[in-house]
Design an enzyme around this catalytic site. Structure first.
Site, PDB file in Angstrom:
ATOM      1  N   CYS A  22       0.829  -1.204   0.000  1.00  0.00           N
ATOM      2  CA  CYS A  22       0.000   0.000   0.000  1.00  0.00           C
ATOM      3  C   CYS A  22       0.865   1.256   0.000  1.00  0.00           C
ATOM      4  CB  CYS A  22      -0.926  -0.004   1.215  1.00  0.00           C
ATOM      5  SG  CYS A  22      -2.129   1.352   1.231  1.00  0.00           S
ATOM      6  N   CYS A  80      -6.385  -3.864   6.906  1.00  0.00           N
ATOM      7  CA  CYS A  80      -7.542  -2.973   6.789  1.00  0.00           C
ATOM      8  C   CYS A  80      -8.700  -3.600   6.020  1.00  0.00           C
ATOM      9  CB  CYS A  80      -7.136  -1.644   6.179  1.00  0.00           C
ATOM     10  SG  CYS A  80      -6.605  -1.727   4.454  1.00  0.00           S
TER      11      CYS A  80
END
EC number: 2.8.1.13
Length: 391
Positions: free
Chosen positions: A101, A199
């Protein structure tokens, strides 16, 4: 400077943006929408990037008096982070989605768009420090608070990306001070819990989530000698170093627990054994990148251009870290240019650990340090013990 503040909806990014405003920068806040179907509410400290987080980011920007936007990066996140996570597990590796990410979303896609729009830097709430050396080159270093240091997950940043990165929390001595500052500023996120876990798997059930994405089939669990000691519902759901959930039908001769030593997706087998066999003292990494300019030893012996045959750099002393919150261990490393199997050469990182590490798995990331400085990183391709034969 024109600064784009990445607003996650948490206290760290809010205070970082506030400090950028205090420093006199022209700051604009942006929240990244990473899912087309986010949950409406967080569950305690699990997960992030929800509607609640977006609202918290908006309230922080409103309090700071800066513009606020939401950018939809959901498709890019799905392809570059979520699908990469699935593909890596399907191949029997253990990926780090936070590394991907940071590499592909926050400091590639986001930074690229920010620069195209005329911003000079992207500001985030990461605990890490960018330092300029005497020659004007940018270096990445650990934050003042080692307990919160996040330089490991930023080890993928390049020299050019570091030039446009701003980490206002770098010298903050503790997270408690950040929360106290947020409360003084009247930011509503002052007491908001930190997010943890992956997440996009907010309930923390990685195995259950993967079972819906990867075709699983039952197979054998074998010990280090190859003898069958149990069965598994799908090899891809296991990770090296795992102890729980093995459900072995045959106990070890010494009665001690056994751990996952290796995953063999092509054979659909999981290899288990005693904890002592988890000790790893040699790592070979691929997809090598340098956080800033490489140190001279990493380039010595490797021609700058026209390389036609394998070569290796000088060996250099460093510390190696393989988990975001793991302890770095002393090591020696060198760069090797090797045949990639297709007639071309690729750079690989060979790391010999002076102090063995346990539970190292292909797919993880090894980050190298010298003192507080991050040298670079590589994705672990193989990890082995020099004291025992291959399983």
């Amino acid at each position: 400077m024109r600064v784009l503040a990445a607003m996650s909806g948490g206290v760290d990014s809010a205070v970082a943006a506030a400090r950028a405003v205090d420093a006199g920068h022209d700051v604009v806040g942006v929240h990244l929408a990473l899912s087309r179907m986010p949950g409406t509410l967080r569950t305690g400290s699990r997960g992030c990037c929800t509607v609640e987080d977006s609202n918290d980011a908006w309230r922080a920007c409103d309090k700071l008096g800066i513009p606020y936007y939401v950018w939809d990066f959901s498709e890019r996140f799905k392809e570059d982070v979520v699908q990469d996570f699935i593909d890596e597990y399907a191949a029997g590796r253990t990926p780090n989605p936070c590394m991907r990410c940071n590499e592909r979303i926050k400091f590639a896609a986001l930074l690229e768009k920010a620069i195209a729009l005329g911003f000079d830097a992207v500001c985030t709430g990461h605990y890490a420090k960018v330092v300029q050396d005497g020659n004007g080159n940018m270096e990445l270093h650990r934050a003042a608070d080692w307990a919160k240091d996040q330089s490991y997950v930023l080890g993928v940043l390049t020299h050019e990306q570091l030039r446009h990165s701003m980490f206002p929390l770098a010298d903050t001595p503790s997270k408690a001070e950040v929360r106290a500052e947020a409360e003084r500023r009247g930011l509503s996120v002052a007491k908001k819990p930190d997010s943890h876990d992956i997440c996009f798997i907010p309930d923390g059930d990685t195995a259950g989530w993967l079972a819906e994405k990867i075709q699983m089939s039952t197979g054998d669990i074998v010990d280090e000698s190859g003898a069958k000691v149990g069965e598994h519902p799908g090899a891809n759901a296991f990770t090296v170093g795992q102890r729980r959930g093995l459900k072995l039908g045959t106990p070890a001769a010494d009665g001690k627990p056994r751990f996952v030593l290796e995953i063999r997706p092509k054979e659909n087998k999981v290899v288990v054994g005693p904890q002592a066999l988890l000790a790893i003292d040699e790592i070979r990494g691929i997809k090598l990148s340098w956080a800033g300019e490489p140190i001279p030893q990493a380039l010595a012996g490797i021609p700058a251009a026209g390389l036609a045959e394998p070569a290796m750099s000088e060996t250099f002393d460093c510390h190696a870290q393989v988990r975001a919150h793991g302890d770095p261990v002393p090591a020696r490393a060198r760069v090797e240019m090797t045949d990639d199997g297709g007639g071309s050469l690729r750079a690989e990182l060979l790391v010999t650990l002076i102090e063995p590490l346990r539970g190292v798995s292909p797919g993880q990331t090894v980050v190298l340090y010298q003192g507080t400085r991050v040298l670079g990183q590589a994705t672990i391709d193989t990890a082995r013990s020099l004291a025992r034969p291959a399983l």
